[in-house]
Scaffold this motif. Structure first.
Motif, PDB file in Angstrom:
ATOM      1  N   ASP A   1      53.505 -50.400 -32.297  1.00  0.00           N
ATOM      2  CA  ASP A   1      53.360 -49.079 -31.719  1.00  0.00           C
ATOM      3  C   ASP A   1      53.322 -49.178 -30.204  1.00  0.00           C
ATOM      4  N   TYR A   2      53.412 -48.041 -29.560  1.00  0.00           N
ATOM      5  CA  TYR A   2      53.300 -47.956 -28.113  1.00  0.00           C
ATOM      6  C   TYR A   2      51.860 -48.215 -27.707  1.00  0.00           C
ATOM      7  N   HIS A   3      51.655 -49.106 -26.741  1.00  0.00           N
ATOM      8  CA  HIS A   3      50.321 -49.389 -26.241  1.00  0.00           C
ATOM      9  C   HIS A   3      50.322 -49.274 -24.727  1.00  0.00           C
ATOM     10  N   ASN A   4      49.339 -48.636 -24.179  1.00  0.00           N
ATOM     11  CA  ASN A   4      49.190 -48.486 -22.744  1.00  0.00           C
ATOM     12  C   ASN A   4      47.965 -49.286 -22.318  1.00  0.00           C
ATOM     13  N   PHE A   5      48.168 -50.232 -21.404  1.00  0.00           N
ATOM     14  CA  PHE A   5      47.074 -51.055 -20.920  1.00  0.00           C
ATOM     15  C   PHE A   5      46.847 -50.757 -19.449  1.00  0.00           C
ATOM     16  N   THR A   6      45.621 -50.693 -19.034  1.00  0.00           N
ATOM     17  CA  THR A   6      45.290 -50.586 -17.622  1.00  0.00           C
ATOM     18  C   THR A   6      44.386 -51.765 -17.273  1.00  0.00           C
ATOM     19  N   GLY A   7      44.413 -52.152 -16.013  1.00  0.00           N
ATOM     20  CA  GLY A   7      43.633 -53.319 -15.609  1.00  0.00           C
ATOM     21  C   GLY A   7      44.435 -54.581 -15.879  1.00  0.00           C
ATOM     22  N   SER A   8      43.753 -55.680 -16.050  1.00  0.00           N
ATOM     23  CA  SER A   8      44.412 -56.972 -16.275  1.00  0.00           C
ATOM     24  C   SER A   8      44.627 -57.201 -17.761  1.00  0.00           C
ATOM     25  N   VAL A   9      45.790 -57.749 -18.087  1.00  0.00           N
ATOM     26  CA  VAL A   9      46.109 -58.104 -19.469  1.00  0.00           C
ATOM     27  C   VAL A   9      46.442 -59.586 -19.494  1.00  0.00           C
ATOM     28  N   TYR A  10      45.763 -60.349 -20.324  1.00  0.00           N
ATOM     29  CA  TYR A  10      46.018 -61.777 -20.448  1.00  0.00           C
ATOM     30  C   TYR A  10      46.539 -62.051 -21.847  1.00  0.00           C
ATOM     31  N   ILE A  11      47.665 -62.719 -21.922  1.00  0.00           N
ATOM     32  CA  ILE A  11      48.226 -63.110 -23.212  1.00  0.00           C
ATOM     33  C   ILE A  11      48.214 -64.623 -23.243  1.00  0.00           C
ATOM     34  N   THR A  12      47.518 -65.184 -24.188  1.00  0.00           N
ATOM     35  CA  THR A  12      47.411 -66.634 -24.285  1.00  0.00           C
ATOM     36  C   THR A  12      47.922 -67.090 -25.636  1.00  0.00           C
ATOM     37  N   GLY A  13      48.134 -68.350 -25.762  1.00  0.00           N
ATOM     38  CA  GLY A  13      48.633 -68.913 -27.007  1.00  0.00           C
ATOM     39  C   GLY A  13      49.972 -69.564 -26.776  1.00  0.00           C
ATOM     40  N   SER A  14      50.562 -70.056 -27.836  1.00  0.00           N
ATOM     41  CA  SER A  14      51.777 -70.840 -27.689  1.00  0.00           C
ATOM     42  C   SER A  14      53.051 -70.009 -27.710  1.00  0.00           C
ATOM     43  N   SER A  15      53.078 -68.884 -28.395  1.00  0.00           N
ATOM     44  CA  SER A  15      54.319 -68.128 -28.487  1.00  0.00           C
ATOM     45  C   SER A  15      54.041 -66.685 -28.883  1.00  0.00           C
ATOM     46  N   HIS A  16      54.620 -65.763 -28.111  1.00  0.00           N
ATOM     47  CA  HIS A  16      54.508 -64.341 -28.413  1.00  0.00           C
ATOM     48  C   HIS A  16      55.856 -63.706 -28.114  1.00  0.00           C
ATOM     49  N   THR A  17      56.266 -62.765 -28.926  1.00  0.00           N
ATOM     50  CA  THR A  17      57.532 -62.083 -28.723  1.00  0.00           C
ATOM     51  C   THR A  17      57.267 -60.600 -28.555  1.00  0.00           C
ATOM     52  N   ILE A  18      57.856 -60.050 -27.500  1.00  0.00           N
ATOM     53  CA  ILE A  18      57.815 -58.611 -27.288  1.00  0.00           C
ATOM     54  C   ILE A  18      59.260 -58.149 -27.280  1.00  0.00           C
ATOM     55  N   ALA A  19      59.637 -57.332 -28.231  1.00  0.00           N
ATOM     56  CA  ALA A  19      61.005 -56.829 -28.310  1.00  0.00           C
ATOM     57  C   ALA A  19      61.063 -55.473 -27.626  1.00  0.00           C
ATOM     58  N   GLY A  20      62.135 -55.251 -26.899  1.00  0.00           N
ATOM     59  CA  GLY A  20      62.284 -53.975 -26.216  1.00  0.00           C
ATOM     60  C   GLY A  20      62.067 -54.132 -24.731  1.00  0.00           C
ATOM     61  N   THR A  21      61.663 -53.082 -24.093  1.00  0.00           N
ATOM     62  CA  THR A  21      61.478 -53.059 -22.647  1.00  0.00           C
ATOM     63  C   THR A  21      60.002 -53.071 -22.311  1.00  0.00           C
ATOM     64  N   VAL A  22      59.644 -53.874 -21.329  1.00  0.00           N
ATOM     65  CA  VAL A  22      58.278 -53.910 -20.819  1.00  0.00           C
ATOM     66  C   VAL A  22      58.338 -53.464 -19.368  1.00  0.00           C
ATOM     67  N   ASN A  23      57.639 -52.406 -19.042  1.00  0.00           N
ATOM     68  CA  ASN A  23      57.564 -51.923 -17.668  1.00  0.00           C
ATOM     69  C   ASN A  23      56.207 -52.289 -17.103  1.00  0.00           C
ATOM     70  N   ILE A  24      56.225 -52.962 -15.965  1.00  0.00           N
ATOM     71  CA  ILE A  24      54.984 -53.387 -15.330  1.00  0.00           C
ATOM     72  C   ILE A  24      54.975 -52.872 -13.907  1.00  0.00           C
ATOM     73  N   THR A  25      53.945 -52.155 -13.555  1.00  0.00           N
ATOM     74  CA  THR A  25      53.738 -51.741 -12.177  1.00  0.00           C
ATOM     75  C   THR A  25      52.677 -52.661 -11.617  1.00  0.00           C
ATOM     76  N   GLY A  26      53.059 -53.441 -10.630  1.00  0.00           N
ATOM     77  CA  GLY A  26      52.142 -54.429 -10.077  1.00  0.00           C
ATOM     78  C   GLY A  26      52.794 -55.784 -10.096  1.00  0.00           C
ATOM     79  N   SER A  27      52.012 -56.816 -10.089  1.00  0.00           N
ATOM     80  CA  SER A  27      52.517 -58.185 -10.000  1.00  0.00           C
ATOM     81  C   SER A  27      52.469 -58.871 -11.351  1.00  0.00           C
ATOM     82  N   VAL A  28      53.390 -59.800 -11.563  1.00  0.00           N
ATOM     83  CA  VAL A  28      53.414 -60.628 -12.764  1.00  0.00           C
ATOM     84  C   VAL A  28      53.286 -62.080 -12.303  1.00  0.00           C
ATOM     85  N   TYR A  29      52.363 -62.807 -12.884  1.00  0.00           N
ATOM     86  CA  TYR A  29      52.150 -64.207 -12.538  1.00  0.00           C
ATOM     87  C   TYR A  29      52.380 -65.060 -13.776  1.00  0.00           C
TER      88      TYR A  29
END
Length: 126
Positions: A8-36
């Motif tokens: 489903d559609y999820h809206n996150f505000t603040g910092s989002v940390y994704i950890t682990g060995s492998s994750h797949t996001i299909a589709g478009t990811v729009n990020i306002t701000g910096s990606v490290y």
């Protein structure tokens, strides 16, 4: 916690940390701000490509590099005006408002152009 899949559609505000060995996001990811990250990879396996041409000659030498800040932000940035890029190679620009540039492909073309220029200069020097 959303596990390994998000349907489903999820809206996150603040910092989002994704950890682990492998994750797949299909589709478009729009990020306002910096990606490290520690590394960024793009799929480049030739088995997944339909080749249109090899070593395309697209002249991007007239692009102006601009120093800018985004409106409402004081962080100084450098880049190319999307309108100029679109005029020279429309394949590199998507969207309407805002226009966005595929910088990875743009830099690939710029490097190719510079390599050809160096080869020509070396050839002329002989």
């Amino acid at each position: 916690n959303f596990g390994n899949t998000m349907d489903d559609y999820h809206n996150f505000t603040g910092s989002v940390y994704i950890t682990g060995s492998s994750h797949t996001i299909a589709g478009t990811v729009n990020i306002t701000g910096s990606v490290y990250g520690t590394a960024f990879y793009e799929t480049s396996d030739i088995r997944f490509k339909d080749i249109i041409s090899t070593n395309p000659e697209i002249d991007l030498s007239t692009l102006n590099v601009i120093q800018f800040t985004f409106k409402g932000d004081n962080q100084v940035r450098y880049g190319y005006p999307a309108q100029e890029v679109k005029d020279l190679c429309g394949d590199l620009v998507v969207g309407d408002n805002p226009l966005t540039i595929n910088y990875s492909d743009l830099h690939t073309l710029k490097i190719h152009q510079l390599e050809n220029k160096i080869k020509q200069l070396e050839k002329d020097d002989i």
